[in-house]
Design a protein around this motif. Sequence first.
Motif, PDB file in Angstrom:
ATOM      1  N   HIS A 112       0.833  -1.195   0.000  1.00  0.00           N
ATOM      2  CA  HIS A 112       0.000   0.000   0.000  1.00  0.00           C
ATOM      3  C   HIS A 112       0.875   1.254   0.000  1.00  0.00           C
ATOM      4  CE1 HIS A 112      -2.618  -3.115   1.717  1.00  0.00           C
ATOM      5  NE2 HIS A 112      -3.652  -2.403   1.309  1.00  0.00           N
ATOM      6  N   VAL A 113       0.399   2.278  -0.673  1.00  0.00           N
ATOM      7  CA  VAL A 113       1.028   3.600  -0.637  1.00  0.00           C
ATOM      8  C   VAL A 113      -0.044   4.584  -0.173  1.00  0.00           C
ATOM      9  CG1 VAL A 113       2.216   5.413  -1.927  1.00  0.00           C
ATOM     10  CG2 VAL A 113       2.628   3.011  -2.483  1.00  0.00           C
ATOM     11  N   VAL A 114       0.255   5.297   0.904  1.00  0.00           N
ATOM     12  CA  VAL A 114      -0.748   6.118   1.573  1.00  0.00           C
ATOM     13  C   VAL A 114      -0.279   7.565   1.651  1.00  0.00           C
ATOM     14  CG1 VAL A 114      -2.250   6.262   3.595  1.00  0.00           C
ATOM     15  CG2 VAL A 114      -1.129   4.084   3.030  1.00  0.00           C
ATOM     16  N   SER A 115      -1.213   8.483   1.484  1.00  0.00           N
ATOM     17  CA  SER A 115      -0.898   9.898   1.622  1.00  0.00           C
ATOM     18  C   SER A 115      -2.154  10.660   1.989  1.00  0.00           C
ATOM     19  CB  SER A 115      -0.312  10.460   0.322  1.00  0.00           C
ATOM     20  OG  SER A 115      -0.121  11.861   0.432  1.00  0.00           O
ATOM     21  N   ALA A 116      -1.968  11.854   2.521  1.00  0.00           N
ATOM     22  CA  ALA A 116      -3.100  12.759   2.711  1.00  0.00           C
ATOM     23  C   ALA A 116      -3.604  13.204   1.339  1.00  0.00           C
ATOM     24  CB  ALA A 116      -2.669  13.970   3.530  1.00  0.00           C
ATOM     25  N   HIS A 117      -4.852  13.654   1.298  1.00  0.00           N
ATOM     26  CA  HIS A 117      -5.456  14.119   0.040  1.00  0.00           C
ATOM     27  C   HIS A 117      -5.084  15.588  -0.175  1.00  0.00           C
ATOM     28  CE1 HIS A 117      -8.160  13.549  -3.300  1.00  0.00           C
ATOM     29  NE2 HIS A 117      -8.893  14.596  -2.966  1.00  0.00           N
ATOM     30  N   SER A 118      -3.789  15.839  -0.268  1.00  0.00           N
ATOM     31  CA  SER A 118      -3.270  17.199  -0.429  1.00  0.00           C
ATOM     32  C   SER A 118      -3.100  17.533  -1.906  1.00  0.00           C
ATOM     33  CB  SER A 118      -1.925  17.336   0.286  1.00  0.00           C
ATOM     34  OG  SER A 118      -0.969  16.474  -0.312  1.00  0.00           O
ATOM     35  N   SER A 119      -2.864  18.789  -2.183  1.00  0.00           N
ATOM     36  CA  SER A 119      -2.661  19.207  -3.575  1.00  0.00           C
ATOM     37  C   SER A 119      -1.462  18.498  -4.180  1.00  0.00           C
ATOM     38  CB  SER A 119      -2.464  20.727  -3.639  1.00  0.00           C
ATOM     39  OG  SER A 119      -3.616  21.394  -3.184  1.00  0.00           O
ATOM     40  N   SER A 120      -0.409  18.355  -3.389  1.00  0.00           N
ATOM     41  CA  SER A 120       0.797  17.692  -3.885  1.00  0.00           C
ATOM     42  C   SER A 120       0.548  16.215  -4.154  1.00  0.00           C
ATOM     43  CB  SER A 120       1.933  17.860  -2.875  1.00  0.00           C
ATOM     44  OG  SER A 120       3.088  17.163  -3.279  1.00  0.00           O
ATOM     45  N   ALA A 121      -0.090  15.541  -3.199  1.00  0.00           N
ATOM     46  CA  ALA A 121      -0.328  14.102  -3.353  1.00  0.00           C
ATOM     47  C   ALA A 121      -1.303  13.804  -4.478  1.00  0.00           C
ATOM     48  CB  ALA A 121      -0.839  13.522  -2.042  1.00  0.00           C
ATOM     49  N   LYS A 122      -2.264  14.702  -4.691  1.00  0.00           N
ATOM     50  CA  LYS A 122      -3.228  14.491  -5.780  1.00  0.00           C
ATOM     51  C   LYS A 122      -2.548  14.534  -7.139  1.00  0.00           C
ATOM     52  CE  LYS A 122      -6.226  17.596  -4.200  1.00  0.00           C
ATOM     53  NZ  LYS A 122      -7.434  18.456  -4.113  1.00  0.00           N
ATOM     54  N   SER A 123      -1.389  15.173  -7.206  1.00  0.00           N
ATOM     55  CA  SER A 123      -0.619  15.181  -8.453  1.00  0.00           C
ATOM     56  C   SER A 123       0.361  14.020  -8.517  1.00  0.00           C
ATOM     57  CB  SER A 123       0.153  16.507  -8.572  1.00  0.00           C
ATOM     58  OG  SER A 123      -0.709  17.604  -8.634  1.00  0.00           O
ATOM     59  N   LEU A 124       0.924  13.671  -7.351  1.00  0.00           N
ATOM     60  CA  LEU A 124       1.998  12.683  -7.319  1.00  0.00           C
ATOM     61  C   LEU A 124       1.515  11.238  -7.381  1.00  0.00           C
ATOM     62  CD1 LEU A 124       4.993  11.959  -6.948  1.00  0.00           C
ATOM     63  CD2 LEU A 124       4.649  12.204  -4.469  1.00  0.00           C
ATOM     64  N   LEU A 125       0.599  10.860  -6.506  1.00  0.00           N
ATOM     65  CA  LEU A 125       0.226   9.449  -6.405  1.00  0.00           C
ATOM     66  C   LEU A 125      -0.424   8.885  -7.666  1.00  0.00           C
ATOM     67  CD1 LEU A 125       1.113   9.673  -3.466  1.00  0.00           C
ATOM     68  CD2 LEU A 125      -0.899   8.341  -2.835  1.00  0.00           C
ATOM     69  N   PRO A 126      -1.371   9.586  -8.287  1.00  0.00           N
ATOM     70  CA  PRO A 126      -1.926   9.032  -9.544  1.00  0.00           C
ATOM     71  C   PRO A 126      -0.858   8.889 -10.633  1.00  0.00           C
ATOM     72  CG  PRO A 126      -3.361  10.743  -8.673  1.00  0.00           C
ATOM     73  CD  PRO A 126      -2.098  10.804  -7.879  1.00  0.00           C
ATOM     74  N   ARG A 127       0.102   9.794 -10.632  1.00  0.00           N
ATOM     75  CA  ARG A 127       1.186   9.725 -11.628  1.00  0.00           C
ATOM     76  C   ARG A 127       2.012   8.449 -11.435  1.00  0.00           C
ATOM     77  NH1 ARG A 127       4.171  13.752 -14.481  1.00  0.00           N
ATOM     78  NH2 ARG A 127       2.754  15.293 -13.610  1.00  0.00           N
ATOM     79  N   VAL A 128       2.380   8.182 -10.177  1.00  0.00           N
ATOM     80  CA  VAL A 128       3.176   6.982  -9.894  1.00  0.00           C
ATOM     81  C   VAL A 128       2.347   5.719 -10.144  1.00  0.00           C
ATOM     82  CG1 VAL A 128       4.521   5.751  -8.152  1.00  0.00           C
ATOM     83  CG2 VAL A 128       4.524   8.257  -8.185  1.00  0.00           C
ATOM     84  N   ALA A 129       1.078   5.746  -9.748  1.00  0.00           N
ATOM     85  CA  ALA A 129       0.205   4.591  -9.966  1.00  0.00           C
ATOM     86  C   ALA A 129       0.086   4.270 -11.448  1.00  0.00           C
ATOM     87  CB  ALA A 129      -1.169   4.861  -9.365  1.00  0.00           C
ATOM     88  N   ALA A 130      -0.043   5.307 -12.259  1.00  0.00           N
ATOM     89  CA  ALA A 130      -0.139   5.087 -13.710  1.00  0.00           C
ATOM     90  C   ALA A 130       1.152   4.483 -14.258  1.00  0.00           C
ATOM     91  CB  ALA A 130      -0.450   6.407 -14.409  1.00  0.00           C
TER      92      ALA A 130
END
Length: 348
Positions: A112-130
């Motif tokens: 699992h990769v977990v983060s707060a729903h912050s502006s930064s994470a909303k850009s970073l996590l979907p990018r890495v997941a893709a």
Amino acid sequence: MLRTRSLFLSRTLRRTYATAVGPRALVLLEHRDGAIESSSLSALTAAQQLGGEVTGLVVGGPEQLKDVVPKAQKLKGLTSLLHSASPDYTYALPEAVTPLLESLLKDSQYTHVVSAHSSSAKSLLPRVAAKLDVPAVSDITSLEHDTYSNATTFTRPIYAGNAIATVRAPSSIPVKFFTIRSTAFKAATADGSEVEAKAVDSVPVPNNPTQHIKTELTKSDRPELGVAARVVSGGRALKNAETFKATLEPLADVLGAAIGASRAAVDAGYADNSLQVGQTGKVVAPELYMAIGISGAIQHLAGMKDSKMIVAINKDPDAPIFQVADVGLVADLYEAVPQLVEKLKAQA
């Protein structure tokens, strides 16, 4: 012949049991001015609910991590800590940090990769997941992990909070990415035993197409809106920026509250967009939320209806805000608010 048969039977009676591998979560710990963001502390709490090992990840500039890493080591719930320092990570641009996360997760045992729903994470996590060809689940409010099936079930609000979706990530997804709504999880504390910190080499990004130009922050002596225990918000009924300030600030001062605003007030220029509460602004859940001159559009309710106590002041008795308010006052706010301030000062 009998001996051969008995041997055969003894072999068939032997059983082996597969041991389910527990979850291993990687939590992105965001920081600002040498302190871990409170929303990331909530993400750490969510990661603990998975029931397995939790590794924290801190990235930033070399000077930034000197202050942040020692604090992160003492966070309760962490089993280990990774940190990576590079001048390229000073502003945590998604294009710069993505290769680092990608290298950490490839052929790793993280589930699992977990983060707060912050502006930064909303850009970073979907990018890495893709990049890893897996989906991501955003803004979850609860989770449950089944170690036996290695499936994780999440809930998340949809339709401006009017419905709750249940999303199941099965075992076929090797790494499950998700961001959490910080108001749904308590913040982890910094009173844990110090965990081992391991440095990770940065991954350079040649010819990065994105560059940080500048950061503009709205400075205030008031509590931060997203984590304040008390919030006073104003709507379009406050007419203009001067009236907005003159009406709300005395009330916020006497309560020790943060100031928020509806989208209508922000669009009209009464307040900075960093103060917007709602579906397209900040989601808050304070102990006390006061809605002054706010009608209660669905978009706004999505950002504050989880508050413990909602107080509404509006001269329209049919305003939707009264449907979610615990205490409602049908009155002219220009008369009610000054009277309320005086009474609060008298009791102070």
